[in-house]
Every structure is written in C-alpha cells, then in structure tokens.
Design a protein around this motif. Structure first.
Motif, PDB file in Angstrom:
ATOM      1  N   THR A 109      -0.334  10.791  -4.236  1.00 42.95           N
ATOM      2  CA  THR A 109       0.526  10.061  -2.979  1.00 42.95           C
ATOM      3  C   THR A 109       1.417   8.982  -3.234  1.00 42.95           C
ATOM      4  O   THR A 109       0.927   8.337  -4.483  1.00 42.95           O
ATOM      5  N   ASP A 110       1.962   8.657  -2.342  1.00 42.96           N
ATOM      6  CA  ASP A 110       2.869   7.314  -2.561  1.00 42.96           C
ATOM      7  C   ASP A 110       2.176   6.111  -2.011  1.00 42.96           C
ATOM      8  O   ASP A 110       3.016   5.250  -1.862  1.00 42.96           O
ATOM      9  N   HIS A 111       0.928   6.358  -1.515  1.00 41.84           N
ATOM     10  CA  HIS A 111       0.225   5.279  -1.228  1.00 41.84           C
ATOM     11  C   HIS A 111      -0.933   4.899  -2.058  1.00 41.84           C
ATOM     12  O   HIS A 111      -1.185   5.563  -2.928  1.00 41.84           O
ATOM     13  N   ARG A 112      -1.179   3.600  -1.992  1.00 39.85           N
ATOM     14  CA  ARG A 112      -2.419   3.100  -2.574  1.00 39.85           C
ATOM     15  C   ARG A 112      -3.490   2.838  -1.811  1.00 39.85           C
ATOM     16  O   ARG A 112      -3.478   2.809  -0.371  1.00 39.85           O
TER      17      ARG A 112
ATOM     18  N   TRP B  99       7.367  -2.115  -2.623  1.00 37.79           N
ATOM     19  CA  TRP B  99       6.108  -2.062  -1.870  1.00 37.79           C
ATOM     20  C   TRP B  99       6.118  -2.713  -0.606  1.00 37.79           C
ATOM     21  O   TRP B  99       6.348  -3.831  -0.375  1.00 37.79           O
TER      22      TRP B  99
ATOM     23  N   ASP C 290      -0.742   0.240   5.538  1.00 36.45           N
ATOM     24  CA  ASP C 290      -1.974   0.740   5.544  1.00 36.45           C
ATOM     25  C   ASP C 290      -3.110  -0.350   5.819  1.00 36.45           C
ATOM     26  O   ASP C 290      -2.925  -1.337   4.861  1.00 36.45           O
TER      27      ASP C 290
ATOM     28  N   THR D  72      -5.906  -3.840  -1.899  1.00 32.80           N
ATOM     29  CA  THR D  72      -5.173  -2.306  -2.335  1.00 32.80           C
ATOM     30  C   THR D  72      -5.424  -2.288  -3.846  1.00 32.80           C
ATOM     31  O   THR D  72      -5.197  -3.099  -4.559  1.00 32.80           O
TER      32      THR D  72
ATOM     33  N   SER E 131       0.970  -1.250  -0.034  1.00 29.22           N
ATOM     34  CA  SER E 131       0.114  -0.234  -0.087  1.00 29.22           C
ATOM     35  C   SER E 131       0.831   1.308   0.141  1.00 29.22           C
ATOM     36  O   SER E 131       0.405   2.328  -0.311  1.00 29.22           O
ATOM     37  N   TRP E 132       2.150   1.015   0.249  1.00 27.16           N
ATOM     38  CA  TRP E 132       2.967   2.376  -0.118  1.00 27.16           C
ATOM     39  C   TRP E 132       4.266   1.802  -0.637  1.00 27.16           C
ATOM     40  O   TRP E 132       4.968   0.819  -0.281  1.00 27.16           O
TER      41      TRP E 132
END
Length: 87
Positions: free
Chosen positions: A74-77, A45, A49, A66, A36-37
């Motif tokens: 953002t760098d998150h999914r 990855w 999260d 995800t 997720s990140w």
C-alpha cells in the motif's frame, strides 16, 4: 499541523473529535517520522491516518507512531498505538 495545512476532511475530523470528546492521539507523541501516506507525484509524506481516543483514556496510551519498516502492499504506513490496560 497549522490551519493552512488542513483541508475539508481535516476540519470535519476535528469537529467530530470536539463533538465526541475525542483527541487525535498521534499528535501528542514526538517522532522523526510522521507521515502515514505518500503522495504519488510529489513523494511527500502526509499524516492522514489517525488514532482517536477519548480524553479519559489518553493516559492509557504510551505511544502512537507510524511504522516505517512494516511490509504492506500500500502507499500508506501502518499506524500503531501502544496501550497499557490497567488490571
């Protein structure tokens, strides 16, 4: 995720779940994509999260995953949980 992959934050999250009767819901569903990140340097990855659920409501969850295709700056999914609410 094995014990060697956990840091202090992960240990505290697991302790919080144990004290509150919660489960990390995303670990119960198998998918090809888990992260997720994304780490900026290694581009690897990581699953940081989470969706937490009470043990009694786990049966309401159909899926947690995800979303690779979500457009976010953002760098998150995005992490999505599909829930079936009984009527």
């Amino acid at each position: 995720m094995g014990p060697e992959d956990r840091n202090g934050h992960g240990v505290r999250l697991l302790e919080f779940c144990m004290m509150g009767g919660l489960k990390v819901a995303g670990t119960f569903f198998r998918h090809n994509t888990y992260g997720s990140w994304q780490h900026a340097f290694t581009k690897k990855w990581h699953l940081i999260d989470h969706v937490l659920a009470r043990r009694s409501t786990m049966r309401m969850l159909q899926d947690v995953k995800t979303l690779v295709t979500a457009e976010c700056d953002t760098d998150h999914r995005l992490v999505r949980a599909n829930i079936v609410v009984p009527v």
